[in-house]
Design a protein around this motif. Sequence first.
Motif, PDB file in Angstrom:
ATOM      1  N   ILE A   1      29.739  44.110  39.750  1.00 57.31           N
ATOM      2  CA  ILE A   1      30.174  45.180  40.642  1.00 57.31           C
ATOM      3  C   ILE A   1      31.692  45.080  40.749  1.00 57.31           C
ATOM      4  CG2 ILE A   1      29.959  46.231  42.921  1.00 57.31           C
ATOM      5  CD1 ILE A   1      27.329  46.163  41.391  1.00 57.31           C
ATOM      6  N   PRO A   2      32.457  45.941  40.084  1.00 58.12           N
ATOM      7  CA  PRO A   2      33.916  45.793  40.041  1.00 58.12           C
ATOM      8  C   PRO A   2      34.531  45.677  41.438  1.00 58.12           C
ATOM      9  CG  PRO A   2      33.212  47.471  38.480  1.00 58.12           C
ATOM     10  CD  PRO A   2      31.999  47.095  39.283  1.00 58.12           C
ATOM     11  N   GLY A   3      35.362  44.635  41.609  1.00 54.83           N
ATOM     12  CA  GLY A   3      36.059  44.434  42.873  1.00 54.83           C
ATOM     13  C   GLY A   3      35.254  43.737  43.945  1.00 54.83           C
ATOM     14  N   LYS A   4      33.975  43.458  43.673  1.00 51.99           N
ATOM     15  CA  LYS A   4      33.134  42.882  44.719  1.00 51.99           C
ATOM     16  C   LYS A   4      33.639  41.519  45.172  1.00 51.99           C
ATOM     17  CE  LYS A   4      28.966  41.048  43.955  1.00 51.99           C
ATOM     18  NZ  LYS A   4      28.749  39.799  44.725  1.00 51.99           N
ATOM     19  N   GLY A   5      34.067  40.688  44.222  1.00 51.51           N
ATOM     20  CA  GLY A   5      34.560  39.362  44.589  1.00 51.51           C
ATOM     21  C   GLY A   5      35.773  39.426  45.492  1.00 51.51           C
ATOM     22  N   GLU A   6      36.653  40.382  45.222  1.00 39.48           N
ATOM     23  CA  GLU A   6      37.812  40.563  46.094  1.00 39.48           C
ATOM     24  C   GLU A   6      37.387  40.970  47.489  1.00 39.48           C
ATOM     25  OE1 GLU A   6      41.246  41.786  42.842  1.00 39.48           O
ATOM     26  OE2 GLU A   6      40.661  43.223  44.377  1.00 39.48           O
ATOM     27  N   MET A   7      36.436  41.901  47.563  1.00 40.28           N
ATOM     28  CA  MET A   7      35.978  42.363  48.877  1.00 40.28           C
ATOM     29  C   MET A   7      35.280  41.245  49.641  1.00 40.28           C
ATOM     30  SD  MET A   7      34.807  46.329  48.222  1.00 40.28           S
ATOM     31  CE  MET A   7      34.046  46.190  46.600  1.00 40.28           C
ATOM     32  N   LEU A   8      34.447  40.458  48.947  1.00 39.74           N
ATOM     33  CA  LEU A   8      33.766  39.349  49.607  1.00 39.74           C
ATOM     34  C   LEU A   8      34.767  38.340  50.171  1.00 39.74           C
ATOM     35  CD1 LEU A   8      30.811  38.483  47.184  1.00 39.74           C
ATOM     36  CD2 LEU A   8      30.740  39.863  49.256  1.00 39.74           C
TER      37      LEU A   8
END
Length: 298
Positions: A51-58
């Motif tokens: 999911i693109p960007g998910k790690g940043e959001m988490l």
Amino acid sequence: MPTTLSQSDLPGLELIHRGKVRDVYALPGNRLLMVATDRLSAFDVVLPDPIPGKGEMLTQISNFWFARTAHIIPNHLTGEDVASVLPAGVDPKLYAKRAVITKRLKPVPVEAIARGYLIGSGWKDYQATGALCGITLPPGLQQAQKLPEAIFTPSTKAAVGDHDENVSFDAVVAAVGEDLANAVRKATLAIYAFAAAFAAERGIIVADTKLEFGTDENGVLHVMDEMLTPDSSRFWPADAYKVGISPPSYDKQFVRDYLVDIGWNKSPPAPKVPESVIAGTAAKYAEALDKLAGIRLD
């Protein structure tokens, strides 16, 4: 724009764990570099599509909550700049918003879960037994109903590909001792109460959340890993909440529902996920980050 990272690659650093979402590296001085990738797990199985960007959001939402709950319990963050430990040649922009430097703690071997509402595996257990993790609940409760008070419902920590299992508080006591078990339960419920009240002011219901804890060299309990993210919590829009149904979510329930609808048996390998579901999931995560923390990554 948010970055995309399915798997970290940091030559020269010792990779000590690659989990469902996070890659963890050893650092000198009893520290860790924790990288949140864009991998997504559902029903304890890692899906093939990130999911693109998910790690940043988490990472950003975890850091937000770590800062706001420091008065309740210490956390694992050191506050150091991630770029200072990256190997030469690695683009720091790829890791700046998705990685943190942490204390290296001794994990408490239990998933610490607080539930304020009856949903998910808790609802299934209640339907079958009228109880949840050894706690007898009032008869006649409906799906997604608010519980009389939030309860601590621990589970085992499953390896990648295995499923967590709900256990009683007595099982936690047997595993870690009474004092530590009580400390974990107290901290879990205190964090949940704080977060639920904070989110309610922003139109979001925190139905439940899963926390992880560890102890330092002095035996001091810390909250660690991630905190009150869409991966570890159920966030419901208050204006769409209704007892008796599974409410719409700001979390990966969007993906879970798709996988249930197609009849997947919840065993590896996981099926590919359509682009529309990937985009919808990313949008749900971004909306939660914005509503709760006022943070936008675009």
